[in-house]
Design a protein around this motif. Structure first.
Motif, PDB file in Angstrom:
ATOM      1  N   ALA A 169       3.266   0.793 -59.533  1.00 15.62           N
ATOM      2  CA  ALA A 169       4.264   1.633 -58.866  1.00 15.62           C
ATOM      3  C   ALA A 169       4.241   3.074 -59.368  1.00 15.62           C
ATOM      4  O   ALA A 169       4.355   4.015 -58.582  1.00 15.62           O
ATOM      5  CB  ALA A 169       5.658   1.033 -59.051  1.00 15.62           C
ATOM      6  N   ASN A 170       4.095   3.275 -60.670  1.00 21.10           N
ATOM      7  CA  ASN A 170       4.081   4.637 -61.215  1.00 21.10           C
ATOM      8  C   ASN A 170       2.905   5.437 -60.668  1.00 21.10           C
ATOM      9  O   ASN A 170       3.044   6.609 -60.299  1.00 21.10           O
ATOM     10  CB  ASN A 170       4.022   4.601 -62.743  1.00 21.10           C
ATOM     11  N   GLU A 171       1.751   4.796 -60.619  1.00 24.97           N
ATOM     12  CA  GLU A 171       0.560   5.465 -60.096  1.00 24.97           C
ATOM     13  C   GLU A 171       0.726   5.806 -58.618  1.00 24.97           C
ATOM     14  O   GLU A 171       0.363   6.901 -58.171  1.00 24.97           O
ATOM     15  CB  GLU A 171      -0.658   4.563 -60.297  1.00 24.97           C
ATOM     16  N   LEU A 172       1.298   4.878 -57.859  1.00 23.65           N
ATOM     17  CA  LEU A 172       1.525   5.126 -56.432  1.00 23.65           C
ATOM     18  C   LEU A 172       2.513   6.269 -56.224  1.00 23.65           C
ATOM     19  O   LEU A 172       2.356   7.078 -55.303  1.00 23.65           O
ATOM     20  CB  LEU A 172       2.046   3.854 -55.758  1.00 23.65           C
ATOM     21  N   ALA A 173       3.532   6.342 -57.071  1.00 22.89           N
ATOM     22  CA  ALA A 173       4.529   7.407 -56.944  1.00 22.89           C
ATOM     23  C   ALA A 173       3.904   8.776 -57.215  1.00 22.89           C
ATOM     24  O   ALA A 173       4.178   9.749 -56.504  1.00 22.89           O
ATOM     25  CB  ALA A 173       5.690   7.152 -57.895  1.00 22.89           C
TER      26      ALA A 173
END
Length: 206
Positions: A169-173
């Motif tokens: 999720a952090n990478e996608l954000a």
């Protein structure tokens, strides 16, 4: 001076010319993206009003590059906006963007910047799921990341990433912030759902 044999010299020149097309070529306008972090914990912010008051409370927290993060809370729901002043932040679209279920935000704000200039923030939200209570009967909290664009231009939500349905999720954000935030048109473009849509995003989009 030692004389280089003609055959060896020709071979060296050919090797250099053959390798040249494969040398990395960096664009002249290559940009450098980076992240930095600030806190919205009560001890690091100035609180206006009382959380128990009927009208709720507002926290004003220092951010990056002269910007401040303003978190307003009322009826167990929060809004988060950014501006040069508290008054400016209160006039942004983000200050009017709230979720139906009870919710709260984590105490860390990630600032995405290009060449040192912030253009978006990423913050973790916890969305209450009253349909799935825990063992004590209280609503469970579903994590979600929200990407918010920054000035110049309006401040508004750009993308939501479900924190439970997406392991990265952090990478996608960060990817969503880098690709969409600067050109996102508040009030015209629809907030994007990035990755798998899980419970938190479903609750937030109700």
């Amino acid at each position: 001076m030692k004389r280089v044999p003609r055959r060896q010299l020709i071979g060296t020149v050919v090797a250099i010319l053959f390798a040249a097309p494969f040398w990395p070529i960096l664009p002249a306008n290559a940009q450098t993206f980076s992240s930095s972090y600030t806190s919205t914990a009560p001890k690091d912010c100035r609180t206006i009003g009382k959380p128990s008051a009927e009208d709720g409370s507002t926290q004003v927290c220092p951010g990056q590059s002269g910007l401040m993060v303003v978190i307003s809370e009322g009826d167990l729901r929060q809004t988060v906006s950014v501006g040069r002043t508290r008054e400016a932040a209160a006039k942004e679209p983000a200050a009017e963007t709230w979720f139906g279920p009870f919710n709260s935000t984590a105490n860390t704000v990630e600032w995405r910047a290009v060449d040192g200039k912030p253009f978006a923030i990423i913050q973790r939200w916890l969305i209450a799921d009253i349909d799935n209570p825990d063992k004590t009967g209280n609503p469970t909290s579903k994590p979600m990341l929200a990407v918010t664009r920054l000035p110049p231009g309006p401040v508004c939500h750009v993308a939501y990433i479900d924190g439970q349905a997406n392991r990265n999720a952090n990478e996608l954000a960060r990817q969503a912030a880098d690709e969409f935030a600067r050109d996102f048109k508040c009030g015209k473009d629809e907030v994007k759902v990035i990755g798998e849509k899980g419970a938190a995003v479903g609750l937030a989009k109700r």
